[in-house]
Write a protein that holds these residues in place. Sequence first.
Motif, PDB file in Angstrom:
ATOM      1  N   ASP A 142      15.450  -5.125 -51.754  1.00 41.75           N
ATOM      2  CA  ASP A 142      15.955  -3.679 -51.635  1.00 41.75           C
ATOM      3  C   ASP A 142      17.253  -3.519 -52.405  1.00 41.75           C
ATOM      4  O   ASP A 142      17.929  -2.468 -52.520  1.00 41.75           O
ATOM      5  CB  ASP A 142      16.119  -3.241 -50.269  1.00 41.75           C
ATOM      6  CG  ASP A 142      17.062  -4.284 -49.582  1.00 41.75           C
ATOM      7  OD1 ASP A 142      17.437  -5.291 -49.837  1.00 41.75           O
ATOM      8  OD2 ASP A 142      17.413  -3.746 -48.422  1.00 41.75           O
ATOM      9  N   GLY A 143      17.713  -4.519 -52.990  1.00 40.62           N
ATOM     10  CA  GLY A 143      18.988  -4.871 -53.707  1.00 40.62           C
ATOM     11  C   GLY A 143      20.195  -5.131 -53.120  1.00 40.62           C
ATOM     12  O   GLY A 143      21.456  -5.061 -53.496  1.00 40.62           O
ATOM     13  N   ARG A 189      22.501  -3.211 -61.145  1.00 38.62           N
ATOM     14  CA  ARG A 189      21.824  -1.631 -61.000  1.00 38.62           C
ATOM     15  C   ARG A 189      21.047  -1.762 -59.687  1.00 38.62           C
ATOM     16  O   ARG A 189      21.184  -0.523 -59.003  1.00 38.62           O
ATOM     17  CB  ARG A 189      20.708  -1.454 -62.022  1.00 38.62           C
ATOM     18  CG  ARG A 189      21.381  -1.237 -63.597  1.00 38.62           C
ATOM     19  CD  ARG A 189      20.527  -1.452 -64.578  1.00 38.62           C
ATOM     20  NE  ARG A 189      19.513  -0.200 -64.621  1.00 38.62           N
ATOM     21  CZ  ARG A 189      19.636   0.893 -65.082  1.00 38.62           C
ATOM     22  NH1 ARG A 189      20.797   0.976 -66.016  1.00 38.62           N
ATOM     23  NH2 ARG A 189      18.681   2.013 -65.209  1.00 38.62           N
ATOM     24  N   LYS A 190      20.443  -2.623 -59.138  1.00 32.41           N
ATOM     25  CA  LYS A 190      19.655  -2.613 -57.858  1.00 32.41           C
ATOM     26  C   LYS A 190      20.721  -2.684 -56.757  1.00 32.41           C
ATOM     27  O   LYS A 190      20.548  -1.885 -55.823  1.00 32.41           O
ATOM     28  CB  LYS A 190      18.771  -3.890 -57.803  1.00 32.41           C
ATOM     29  CG  LYS A 190      17.555  -4.099 -58.649  1.00 32.41           C
ATOM     30  CD  LYS A 190      16.706  -5.235 -58.506  1.00 32.41           C
ATOM     31  CE  LYS A 190      16.235  -5.336 -57.076  1.00 32.41           C
ATOM     32  NZ  LYS A 190      15.611  -6.874 -56.820  1.00 32.41           N
ATOM     33  N   LEU A 225      23.729  -1.310 -56.733  1.00 34.25           N
ATOM     34  CA  LEU A 225      24.660  -0.114 -56.734  1.00 34.25           C
ATOM     35  C   LEU A 225      23.481   0.944 -56.326  1.00 34.25           C
ATOM     36  O   LEU A 225      23.902   1.888 -55.554  1.00 34.25           O
ATOM     37  CB  LEU A 225      24.775   0.307 -58.274  1.00 34.25           C
ATOM     38  CG  LEU A 225      25.928  -0.509 -58.881  1.00 34.25           C
ATOM     39  CD1 LEU A 225      26.196  -0.632 -60.310  1.00 34.25           C
ATOM     40  CD2 LEU A 225      27.490  -0.192 -58.222  1.00 34.25           C
ATOM     41  N   ALA A 226      22.163   0.924 -56.813  1.00 36.42           N
ATOM     42  CA  ALA A 226      21.166   1.920 -56.156  1.00 36.42           C
ATOM     43  C   ALA A 226      21.040   1.677 -54.569  1.00 36.42           C
ATOM     44  O   ALA A 226      20.913   2.706 -53.791  1.00 36.42           O
ATOM     45  CB  ALA A 226      19.757   1.793 -56.746  1.00 36.42           C
ATOM     46  N   TYR A 227      21.172   0.593 -54.136  1.00 39.33           N
ATOM     47  CA  TYR A 227      21.081   0.235 -52.416  1.00 39.33           C
ATOM     48  C   TYR A 227      22.273   0.846 -51.944  1.00 39.33           C
ATOM     49  O   TYR A 227      22.141   1.713 -51.020  1.00 39.33           O
ATOM     50  CB  TYR A 227      21.269  -1.057 -52.374  1.00 39.33           C
ATOM     51  CG  TYR A 227      21.222  -1.440 -50.923  1.00 39.33           C
ATOM     52  CD1 TYR A 227      20.261  -1.402 -50.164  1.00 39.33           C
ATOM     53  CD2 TYR A 227      22.639  -1.833 -50.362  1.00 39.33           C
ATOM     54  CE1 TYR A 227      20.313  -2.019 -48.854  1.00 39.33           C
ATOM     55  CE2 TYR A 227      22.581  -2.317 -48.955  1.00 39.33           C
ATOM     56  CZ  TYR A 227      21.685  -2.264 -48.264  1.00 39.33           C
ATOM     57  OH  TYR A 227      21.862  -2.421 -47.037  1.00 39.33           O
ATOM     58  N   GLU A 233      24.133   3.344 -53.021  1.00 39.76           N
ATOM     59  CA  GLU A 233      24.137   4.755 -53.274  1.00 39.76           C
ATOM     60  C   GLU A 233      23.261   5.602 -52.187  1.00 39.76           C
ATOM     61  O   GLU A 233      23.627   6.761 -51.771  1.00 39.76           O
ATOM     62  CB  GLU A 233      23.540   5.211 -54.572  1.00 39.76           C
ATOM     63  CG  GLU A 233      24.253   5.135 -55.826  1.00 39.76           C
ATOM     64  CD  GLU A 233      23.891   5.450 -57.332  1.00 39.76           C
ATOM     65  OE1 GLU A 233      23.871   6.584 -57.549  1.00 39.76           O
ATOM     66  OE2 GLU A 233      23.266   4.659 -57.806  1.00 39.76           O
ATOM     67  N   GLN A 234      22.420   4.838 -51.690  1.00 40.56           N
ATOM     68  CA  GLN A 234      21.532   5.469 -50.441  1.00 40.56           C
ATOM     69  C   GLN A 234      22.552   5.854 -49.393  1.00 40.56           C
ATOM     70  O   GLN A 234      22.397   6.731 -48.378  1.00 40.56           O
ATOM     71  CB  GLN A 234      20.729   4.307 -49.868  1.00 40.56           C
ATOM     72  CG  GLN A 234      19.362   4.027 -51.069  1.00 40.56           C
ATOM     73  CD  GLN A 234      18.649   2.724 -50.265  1.00 40.56           C
ATOM     74  OE1 GLN A 234      17.800   3.347 -49.718  1.00 40.56           O
ATOM     75  NE2 GLN A 234      19.117   1.680 -50.706  1.00 40.56           N
ATOM     76  N   ARG A 291      30.358   8.235 -64.920  1.00 41.68           N
ATOM     77  CA  ARG A 291      29.181   8.484 -64.044  1.00 41.68           C
ATOM     78  C   ARG A 291      29.305   8.388 -62.440  1.00 41.68           C
ATOM     79  O   ARG A 291      28.476   8.887 -61.633  1.00 41.68           O
ATOM     80  CB  ARG A 291      27.946   7.390 -64.465  1.00 41.68           C
ATOM     81  CG  ARG A 291      28.300   5.872 -63.959  1.00 41.68           C
ATOM     82  CD  ARG A 291      27.224   5.100 -64.518  1.00 41.68           C
ATOM     83  NE  ARG A 291      27.103   4.993 -65.992  1.00 41.68           N
ATOM     84  CZ  ARG A 291      26.314   4.560 -66.705  1.00 41.68           C
ATOM     85  NH1 ARG A 291      25.153   3.829 -66.283  1.00 41.68           N
ATOM     86  NH2 ARG A 291      26.494   4.610 -67.979  1.00 41.68           N
ATOM     87  N   TYR A 292      30.518   7.508 -62.019  1.00 39.23           N
ATOM     88  CA  TYR A 292      30.542   7.406 -60.702  1.00 39.23           C
ATOM     89  C   TYR A 292      31.875   8.273 -60.248  1.00 39.23           C
ATOM     90  O   TYR A 292      32.456   8.019 -59.072  1.00 39.23           O
ATOM     91  CB  TYR A 292      30.616   5.998 -60.274  1.00 39.23           C
ATOM     92  CG  TYR A 292      29.432   5.269 -60.109  1.00 39.23           C
ATOM     93  CD1 TYR A 292      28.278   5.686 -59.568  1.00 39.23           C
ATOM     94  CD2 TYR A 292      29.241   4.164 -61.112  1.00 39.23           C
ATOM     95  CE1 TYR A 292      27.111   5.126 -59.392  1.00 39.23           C
ATOM     96  CE2 TYR A 292      27.915   3.628 -61.010  1.00 39.23           C
ATOM     97  CZ  TYR A 292      27.011   3.852 -60.225  1.00 39.23           C
ATOM     98  OH  TYR A 292      25.666   3.543 -60.323  1.00 39.23           O
TER      99      TYR A 292
END
Length: 369
Positions: A50-51, A84-85, A87-89, A91-92, A125-126
Amino acid sequence: MSRRTALGLGVAGLVTLSARPRRALGRQDASPGAMAAKAVAFLRSRQGEDGSWSGDRDEPGITALVLTGLLRSGQVTPFEPVARKGLAYLEQFVSPEGGLPEASHANYATAIAIMAFHEANRDGRYDAVVEGGREFLKAKQWDETEGKGPDDVFYGGAGYGGRSDRPDLSNTTFMVEALRETGLPADDPALQKALVFISRSQNLDGEFNDQPWAGEVDDGGFIYTPANGGSSVAGEATGGGLRSYGSMTYAGFKSLIHAGLTRDDPRVEAALGFIRANYTLEENPGLGQAGLYYYYQAFAKALAAFGEPTITDAGGTERDWRADLTAALAGRQGPRGEWVNPSDRFMEGDPNLVTAYGLLALAAARPRG
């Protein structure tokens, strides 16, 4: 079984491998760059599907620390799959209103996460995530909006957030670091409020600490919190007062500098006196091996912020603190690139957390310029 117990069982093999200091990895390259490369490789191998790293459903703090360490290492870019993984985790957990309010330790997780997003920020972007996180931290700081004025011992401090919001120095210093690292100036009101709480956490008799125990030890070091009568993880001092200890002293010292104090301020001078009197990389002064790697990252960040290449120890010897830190980390790095503490206190039995601390220490100690 608790998460803490599970971590202890899950890293038993790594603890066996890494329990005792080694001699700079034998014949292997023990330079900071080589150590960081091995640590990065180790953490790459430990990322969950899940990152996350050591992921709990409601606690992304370790993942944020790992990502910050990876990105500050200079060996991982935000565009690589591992980043990337991760950061995506993270971001949730980010709320549209700002911060990570659903994390079980919301203030702590937000402070660490916005540093990770700041390190990963490219082309703005952030920007909104970082700004929202800053506003969340400032809103959660104990101040007049919660009915706490400067005379209240909670004033200016930050707790974990979520289920535990009593202010303490560790969370307050992470908040201060996050605000400064992401661009807030030292004279911002949030940082000046934090300075009031930080000053009350120092064993220093005088105008900046009005707590009854302040003059009993009076060694310039720092305790865990002045709230609720004051407490120190290192316990009470013989004859009264609360014992200072290394990790909180370096964290407090760093925050004094982040809040704009210069070396001629009595609080900075007193903290530096404790640091000189207790200079060591063999233990966390006052706590032994407990919290050793938290101590290393606080040590490196504080002395980097101070800006001097050497520290004069209690015996009058000028110590190259970067070289001493590098040697200490080299002697403790495991064969897979991990760091882990045989003393599991403060969750330092988790090699993901501790290896992140190692990378953060190395990054802070990297010479500037």
